[in-house]
Design a protein around this motif. Structure first.
Motif, PDB file in Angstrom:
ATOM      1  N   GLY A 117       0.808  -1.223   0.000  1.00 59.18           N
ATOM      2  CA  GLY A 117       0.000   0.000   0.000  1.00 59.18           C
ATOM      3  C   GLY A 117       0.833   1.262   0.000  1.00 59.18           C
ATOM      4  N   ASP A 118       0.385   2.251   0.772  1.00 56.85           N
ATOM      5  CA  ASP A 118       0.979   3.584   0.748  1.00 56.85           C
ATOM      6  C   ASP A 118       2.341   3.599   1.439  1.00 56.85           C
ATOM      7  N   GLY A 119       3.124   4.624   1.122  1.00 56.39           N
ATOM      8  CA  GLY A 119       4.454   4.775   1.694  1.00 56.39           C
ATOM      9  C   GLY A 119       5.401   5.402   0.692  1.00 56.39           C
ATOM     10  N   THR A 120       6.678   5.293   0.948  1.00 58.76           N
ATOM     11  CA  THR A 120       7.711   5.765   0.029  1.00 58.76           C
ATOM     12  C   THR A 120       8.589   4.584  -0.339  1.00 58.76           C
ATOM     13  N   TYR A 121       8.765   4.351  -1.637  1.00 61.22           N
ATOM     14  CA  TYR A 121       9.470   3.166  -2.104  1.00 61.22           C
ATOM     15  C   TYR A 121      10.704   3.554  -2.898  1.00 61.22           C
ATOM     16  N   PRO A 122      11.848   2.893  -2.618  1.00 60.49           N
ATOM     17  CA  PRO A 122      13.095   3.242  -3.301  1.00 60.49           C
ATOM     18  C   PRO A 122      13.094   2.822  -4.767  1.00 60.49           C
ATOM     19  N   CYS A 123      13.772   3.629  -5.582  1.00 58.52           N
ATOM     20  CA  CYS A 123      13.923   3.354  -7.008  1.00 58.52           C
ATOM     21  C   CYS A 123      15.409   3.276  -7.338  1.00 58.52           C
ATOM     22  N   TYR A 124      15.775   2.375  -8.246  1.00 56.32           N
ATOM     23  CA  TYR A 124      17.178   2.167  -8.574  1.00 56.32           C
ATOM     24  C   TYR A 124      17.378   2.079 -10.079  1.00 56.32           C
ATOM     25  N   TRP A 125      18.487   2.662 -10.539  1.00 54.87           N
ATOM     26  CA  TRP A 125      18.951   2.451 -11.899  1.00 54.87           C
ATOM     27  C   TRP A 125      19.927   1.280 -11.886  1.00 54.87           C
ATOM     28  N   GLY A 126      19.752   0.340 -12.822  1.00 57.35           N
ATOM     29  CA  GLY A 126      20.734  -0.700 -13.038  1.00 57.35           C
ATOM     30  C   GLY A 126      21.678  -0.271 -14.146  1.00 57.35           C
ATOM     31  N   LEU A 127      22.992  -0.384 -13.914  1.00 55.90           N
ATOM     32  CA  LEU A 127      23.992   0.049 -14.887  1.00 55.90           C
ATOM     33  C   LEU A 127      24.782  -1.140 -15.409  1.00 55.90           C
ATOM     34  N   ALA A 128      25.041  -1.112 -16.718  1.00 61.53           N
ATOM     35  CA  ALA A 128      25.874  -2.126 -17.351  1.00 61.53           C
ATOM     36  C   ALA A 128      27.350  -1.810 -17.101  1.00 61.53           C
ATOM     37  N   ALA A 129      28.219  -2.702 -17.558  1.00 61.22           N
ATOM     38  CA  ALA A 129      29.658  -2.528 -17.346  1.00 61.22           C
ATOM     39  C   ALA A 129      30.186  -1.251 -17.986  1.00 61.22           C
ATOM     40  N   ASP A 130      29.545  -0.806 -19.076  1.00 63.46           N
ATOM     41  CA  ASP A 130      30.009   0.410 -19.752  1.00 63.46           C
ATOM     42  C   ASP A 130      29.362   1.679 -19.203  1.00 63.46           C
ATOM     43  N   GLY A 131      28.555   1.544 -18.142  1.00 63.32           N
ATOM     44  CA  GLY A 131      27.913   2.700 -17.530  1.00 63.32           C
ATOM     45  C   GLY A 131      26.558   3.058 -18.093  1.00 63.32           C
ATOM     46  N   SER A 132      26.113   2.355 -19.121  1.00 60.21           N
ATOM     47  CA  SER A 132      24.795   2.633 -19.705  1.00 60.21           C
ATOM     48  C   SER A 132      23.688   2.049 -18.828  1.00 60.21           C
ATOM     49  N   LEU A 133      22.500   2.598 -18.966  1.00 65.54           N
ATOM     50  CA  LEU A 133      21.362   2.137 -18.174  1.00 65.54           C
ATOM     51  C   LEU A 133      20.827   0.816 -18.730  1.00 65.54           C
ATOM     52  N   THR A 134      20.560  -0.121 -17.837  1.00 65.78           N
ATOM     53  CA  THR A 134      19.962  -1.390 -18.242  1.00 65.78           C
ATOM     54  C   THR A 134      18.529  -1.542 -17.746  1.00 65.78           C
ATOM     55  N   SER A 135      18.197  -0.880 -16.643  1.00 66.88           N
ATOM     56  CA  SER A 135      16.851  -1.051 -16.093  1.00 66.88           C
ATOM     57  C   SER A 135      16.564  -0.001 -15.036  1.00 66.88           C
ATOM     58  N   LEU A 136      15.280   0.159 -14.762  1.00 67.45           N
ATOM     59  CA  LEU A 136      14.800   0.975 -13.653  1.00 67.45           C
ATOM     60  C   LEU A 136      13.921   0.079 -12.792  1.00 67.45           C
ATOM     61  N   VAL A 137      14.209   0.024 -11.496  1.00 71.41           N
ATOM     62  CA  VAL A 137      13.474  -0.861 -10.592  1.00 71.41           C
ATOM     63  C   VAL A 137      12.842  -0.049  -9.476  1.00 71.41           C
ATOM     64  N   VAL A 138      11.560  -0.315  -9.204  1.00 71.56           N
ATOM     65  CA  VAL A 138      10.887   0.192  -8.010  1.00 71.56           C
ATOM     66  C   VAL A 138      10.725  -0.988  -7.064  1.00 71.56           C
ATOM     67  N   ASP A 139      11.318  -0.885  -5.892  1.00 71.78           N
ATOM     68  CA  ASP A 139      11.310  -1.971  -4.908  1.00 71.78           C
ATOM     69  C   ASP A 139      10.255  -1.668  -3.850  1.00 71.78           C
ATOM     70  N   PHE A 140       9.227  -2.513  -3.757  1.00 72.61           N
ATOM     71  CA  PHE A 140       8.149  -2.284  -2.794  1.00 72.61           C
ATOM     72  C   PHE A 140       8.442  -2.884  -1.424  1.00 72.61           C
ATOM     73  N   ARG A 141       9.637  -3.387  -1.236  1.00 68.57           N
ATOM     74  CA  ARG A 141      10.141  -3.816   0.065  1.00 68.57           C
ATOM     75  C   ARG A 141       9.203  -4.811   0.750  1.00 68.57           C
ATOM     76  N   VAL A 142       8.674  -5.726  -0.029  1.00 68.99           N
ATOM     77  CA  VAL A 142       7.812  -6.773   0.526  1.00 68.99           C
ATOM     78  C   VAL A 142       8.664  -7.880   1.141  1.00 68.99           C
ATOM     79  N   LEU A 143       9.675  -8.319   0.401  1.00 71.45           N
ATOM     80  CA  LEU A 143      10.569  -9.376   0.876  1.00 71.45           C
ATOM     81  C   LEU A 143      11.846  -8.733   1.405  1.00 71.45           C
ATOM     82  N   ALA A 144      11.709  -7.932   2.444  1.00 75.42           N
ATOM     83  CA  ALA A 144      12.836  -7.173   2.962  1.00 75.42           C
ATOM     84  C   ALA A 144      12.709  -7.001   4.464  1.00 75.42           C
ATOM     85  N   GLU A 145      13.832  -6.759   5.101  1.00 69.44           N
ATOM     86  CA  GLU A 145      13.844  -6.457   6.528  1.00 69.44           C
ATOM     87  C   GLU A 145      14.774  -5.275   6.775  1.00 69.44           C
TER      88      GLU A 145
END
Length: 243
Positions: A117-145
């Protein structure tokens, strides 16, 4: 007919126009993460995705998160956005995600349920070996402690000079039998005062908080002064890890 009142904060980094896949990870019908795939290259490092206001998380107060093309969004009329929001929010009752076009037939938006539900969720850029972007991930911290650290220091007026707590600018101020405990930031998740025998004298979770200029303060009015040798117990939030 009015245009969208664009009180939003986009991501600071842009991606190239193109067609990209979107993945939704779920566990027990709860959305765990949302990923926008930008290339086939594997991510070798992950970095917080900064927004234009300097934050690194997406705020949620309607139980969902959307990835949208900003160019399409600002061209869209407010009534159309509201109608699409209502339509696709109802679809989320039966599916973890839904995709649609903001201004036409091209799919340029995806909306998913936001974990629990509601809250603030972290977002991450995934970078390849050459520094280019490979993905954008929003982590809803369900499987986290949460990762927490507890420190104990003498309870006495003045700044707390323990090295591991220095960044918080933690300070105790005495004022006519009352004590004000102040700190900078939001990473201190627990403050307690313990007697020399370990008895609990104060749990600051039950005190009101006053915030000004980034400094949080709590005022404690004890019935009696804490005995010599009392301890301030501080719990810090250091981050989180997946389980």
């Amino acid at each position: 007919m009015g245009s969208v009142d664009a009180h939003f904060v986009p991501l600071a980094r842009r991606i190239l126009p193109g067609t990209y896949a979107v993945e939704v990870a779920a566990a027990a019908d709860v959305t765990v993460a949302l990923r926008l795939l930008l290339s086939e290259a594997p991510a070798v490092s992950w970095h917080p995705a900064e927004f234009t206001d300097g934050t690194h998380g997406v705020g949620v107060d309607a139980g969902n998160v959307a990835l949208l093309d900003v160019g399409s969004l600002v061209e869209c009329q407010a009534q159309r956005i509201e109608a699409m929001f209502q339509e696709h929010m109802e679809r989320l009752m039966e599916t973890p995600g839904t995709m649609f076009g903001l201004t036409g037939e091209v799919v340029d938006a995806v909306m998913v349920s936001s974990g629990y539900g509601d809250g603030t969720y972290p977002c991450y850029w995934g970078l390849a070996a050459d520094g280019s972007l490979t993905s954008l991930v929003v982590d809803f911290r369900v499987l986290a402690e949460n990762i927490l650290r507890t420190s104990r220091v003498p309870f006495q007026p003045g700044p707390v000079s323990t090295p591991e707590l220095a960044a918080h600018e933690l300070q105790i101020t005495a004022n006519d039998g009352a004590f004000v405990v102040s700190s900078r930031g939001e990473d201190l998740t627990g403050l307690r005062v313990l007697a020399p025998d370990g008895a609990l004298l104060l749990d600051a979770d039950y005190l009101g908080t006053f915030i000004t200029g980034g400094i949080s303060s709590k005022t404690w009015n004890p019935d009696a002064l804490p005995p010599p040798g009392s301890v301030l117990e501080v719990t810090e939030y250091l981050g989180y890890r997946h389980i």
